[in-house]
Enzyme design. Structure first.
Site, PDB file in Angstrom:
ATOM      1  N   GLU A 242     -19.054  17.627 -14.059  1.00 44.05           N
ATOM      2  CA  GLU A 242     -18.390  17.682 -12.657  1.00 44.05           C
ATOM      3  C   GLU A 242     -18.180  19.305 -12.474  1.00 44.05           C
ATOM      4  O   GLU A 242     -17.466  19.931 -13.085  1.00 44.05           O
ATOM      5  CB  GLU A 242     -17.245  17.042 -12.679  1.00 44.05           C
ATOM      6  CG  GLU A 242     -16.574  17.146 -11.583  1.00 44.05           C
ATOM      7  CD  GLU A 242     -14.826  16.533 -11.389  1.00 44.05           C
ATOM      8  OE1 GLU A 242     -14.368  16.681 -10.372  1.00 44.05           O
ATOM      9  OE2 GLU A 242     -14.610  15.782 -12.322  1.00 44.05           O
ATOM     10  N   ASN A 301     -17.656  18.196  -5.485  1.00 40.20           N
ATOM     11  CA  ASN A 301     -16.540  17.826  -4.822  1.00 40.20           C
ATOM     12  C   ASN A 301     -16.722  18.051  -3.336  1.00 40.20           C
ATOM     13  O   ASN A 301     -16.878  19.046  -3.037  1.00 40.20           O
ATOM     14  CB  ASN A 301     -15.168  17.890  -5.327  1.00 40.20           C
ATOM     15  CG  ASN A 301     -14.831  17.469  -6.589  1.00 40.20           C
ATOM     16  OD1 ASN A 301     -14.542  16.151  -6.735  1.00 40.20           O
ATOM     17  ND2 ASN A 301     -14.860  18.488  -7.653  1.00 40.20           N
ATOM     18  N   GLU A 333     -18.962  13.786  -5.256  1.00 39.52           N
ATOM     19  CA  GLU A 333     -17.628  13.126  -5.370  1.00 39.52           C
ATOM     20  C   GLU A 333     -16.783  13.106  -4.309  1.00 39.52           C
ATOM     21  O   GLU A 333     -16.308  14.369  -3.926  1.00 39.52           O
ATOM     22  CB  GLU A 333     -17.061  13.665  -6.624  1.00 39.52           C
ATOM     23  CG  GLU A 333     -17.782  13.375  -7.945  1.00 39.52           C
ATOM     24  CD  GLU A 333     -16.764  13.510  -9.107  1.00 39.52           C
ATOM     25  OE1 GLU A 333     -15.934  13.818  -9.101  1.00 39.52           O
ATOM     26  OE2 GLU A 333     -17.683  13.606 -10.251  1.00 39.52           O
ATOM     27  N   ASP A 363     -14.217   9.121  -6.361  1.00 40.95           N
ATOM     28  CA  ASP A 363     -13.273   9.729  -7.322  1.00 40.95           C
ATOM     29  C   ASP A 363     -11.638   9.198  -7.460  1.00 40.95           C
ATOM     30  O   ASP A 363     -11.525   8.497  -6.086  1.00 40.95           O
ATOM     31  CB  ASP A 363     -13.294  11.153  -7.014  1.00 40.95           C
ATOM     32  CG  ASP A 363     -12.896  12.164  -8.342  1.00 40.95           C
ATOM     33  OD1 ASP A 363     -12.435  11.314  -9.439  1.00 40.95           O
ATOM     34  OD2 ASP A 363     -12.456  13.389  -8.110  1.00 40.95           O
ATOM     35  N   GLU A 419     -12.259   8.496 -16.261  1.00 42.56           N
ATOM     36  CA  GLU A 419     -11.749   9.975 -16.347  1.00 42.56           C
ATOM     37  C   GLU A 419     -10.408   9.972 -17.247  1.00 42.56           C
ATOM     38  O   GLU A 419      -9.675   8.952 -17.560  1.00 42.56           O
ATOM     39  CB  GLU A 419     -11.240  10.197 -14.861  1.00 42.56           C
ATOM     40  CG  GLU A 419     -12.067  10.458 -13.777  1.00 42.56           C
ATOM     41  CD  GLU A 419     -11.756  11.076 -12.587  1.00 42.56           C
ATOM     42  OE1 GLU A 419     -11.934  12.350 -12.429  1.00 42.56           O
ATOM     43  OE2 GLU A 419     -11.203  10.384 -11.821  1.00 42.56           O
TER      44      GLU A 419
END
Length: 467
Positions: A242, A301, A333, A363, A419
């Site tokens: 990520e 993101n 995300e 997310d 996560e």
């Protein structure tokens, strides 16, 4: 008409004026134009001033009476989206019109006051005052009227009061102070309002510093690409990453993301930073592709402000083509908040990108009240289960909820990433639920892209040796 064209036409029409006189006439003409447009700048639903006319009128008021003290009260409704969903849009509009009338009363009955409907359920009023208690009384009066309003849903307003010791403060600054005060009590149901104070003032000064420094940070390469690896928990193999941003300030050192990301989201500069990091990700993956190295997906993101960015798809497609990166290696995300700003628009943009080969990941799954609705309505390729979801594994109820949530997502056919895995106990339980892919400190912390590259290179070498 542009600013410069208006100025030229006014000056040309008065050839006998001195330069000072021309400028004075020009400013007077612009002011008259603005005054004439004020009445046109009202919101259709509530007929209150919109933010443009509000800023103009309050700015003029403060300029003409600079020795008075001014404050801004801002208000929004807690989870107003739920009001519309529960009661219907017509009833929601009826509530908004009533709230508008409460604010409008002060504009009509209190000297030096203007009311504004900013957007949706957010209203504010600017007024002069002698003591802060006057502003607190206004808050209590408006709150009581809203509480007493006959409505099928329990309405919870939150207020912030913005004040400044400075002489003739900017109206935009007072509004920002009020917003900061209001945000400080979000989630605290026992508090109705907050007044901007010295602690918030210090935070505001830090925010201003961030805003001042961020442009040079981009120009000087202070914002750096970090990657947190995603692994297969069965063998620890890196299966992706990520993309994250870190700020290495020349004087302050490493600035924590919590100190600058919220500021950038507020002032809109997060879009620039996002795109800066996106380009670094595409450039890195393009380099791997050219060198015929093993590619792994590195997700990027997409912030909530991209809900309004009509060029979102265009930007991503341009980067994909420029760096020759297969789109499935750059998953997008998004958090729930990205859809709350403009749900229909964001759905449309994401579906358009999916048609072009990009994958969409939700997310922080499990942290928002409408997550299940989003899961039902939006086509998703990946779900990232939030770390808070797996924190209390010692509780039987937590294990039941997690196990069944994972089973439900597996039945829906979406890829799952957990996560925040930090303990061997969490790892064992999740593997027992049939979940293999994770991020977390148990495996790797976020690292500079160079360190991530070295990790991949080592993994490629080990793979070659076992062939």
């Amino acid at each position: 008409m542009t600013y410069q064209k208006a100025k030229e036409e006014i000056i040309e029409s008065s050839p006998q004026k001195t330069d000072a006189g021309k400028e004075e006439l020009y400013l007077y003409s612009l002011r008259k134009m603005a005054e004439e447009n004020v009445e046109n700048n009202r919101t259709g639903l509530t007929n209150l001033h919109n933010i443009n006319s509000f800023f103009y009128l309050c700015g003029e008021m403060i300029k003409q009476q600079p020795d008075k003290k001014y404050g801004v009260i801002i208000m929004d409704i807690v989870q107003f989206k739920a009001v519309n969903e529960f009661c219907g849009r017509d009833e929601g509009d009826r509530l908004l019109r009533f709230i508008a009338s409460c604010f409008d009363w002060y504009e009509n009955n209190r000297p030096d006051s203007y009311a504004c409907h900013i957007r949706a359920d957010i209203f504010c009023i600017c007024t002069s005052y002698e003591e802060v208690e006057e502003l607190e009384i206004i808050v209590r009066e408006i709150r009581k009227k809203i509480t007493d309003f006959p409505f099928a849903y329990r309405v919870q307003p939150s207020f912030g009061i913005g004040i400044s010791p400075e002489r003739a403060p900017a109206i935009s600054y007072l509004k920002d102070c009020a917003t900061m005060a209001m945000n400080s009590i979000k989630g605290k149901v026992y508090r109705t309002y907050a007044v901007f104070d010295e602690k918030m003032r210090s935070q505001k000064m830090r925010e201003r510093q961030v805003e001042n420094d961020i442009v040079s940070a981009l120009e000087n390469g202070e914002l750096q690409l970090y990657v947190q690896p995603k692994v297969d928990m069965r063998d620890g193999r890196v299966i992706g990453g990520e993309a994250l941003v870190r700020w290495k300030h020349p004087e302050k050192g490493l600035v924590p993301p919590r100190e600058f990301i919220p500021v950038l989201e507020k002032n809109g500069f997060i879009i620039n930073v996002d795109e800066y990091i996106w380009e670094k990700v595409f450039a890195y993956l393009g380099k791997l592709h050219r060198e015929d190295r093993m590619l792994v997906p590195v997700s990027i993101n997409v912030s909530r402000l991209h809900a309004y960015d009509e060029k979102l798809a265009e930007t991503l497609i341009r980067l994909r083509e420029e760096y020759d990166v297969p789109p499935e290696y750059v998953p997008l995300e998004l958090t729930e908040s990205a859809f709350l700003e403009d749900e229909a628009g964001m759905y449309r943009r994401m579906e358009s990108l999916r048609e072009r080969g990009f994958l969409v990941s939700m997310d922080d799954f499990g942290t928002g009240y409408s997550t299940m609705n989003m899961l039902k309505n939006q086509t998703l390729d990946e779900i990232k289960i939030d770390k808070e979801f797996i924190r209390d594994l010692e509780k039987d109820k937590s294990r039941i909820i997690i196990r069944n949530t994972i089973a439900m997502l597996q039945q829906l056919g979406v890829h799952i990433v957990i996560e925040g895995v930090e303990t061997e106990e969490q790892k064992s339980f999740l593997l027992g639920c049939g979940c293999t892919d994770a991020q977390g400190f148990l495996f790797h912390r976020p690292m500079p892209v160079e360190a991530f590259d070295a990790l991949l290179l080592q993994q490629e070498c080990e793979y070659d040796r076992t062939k």
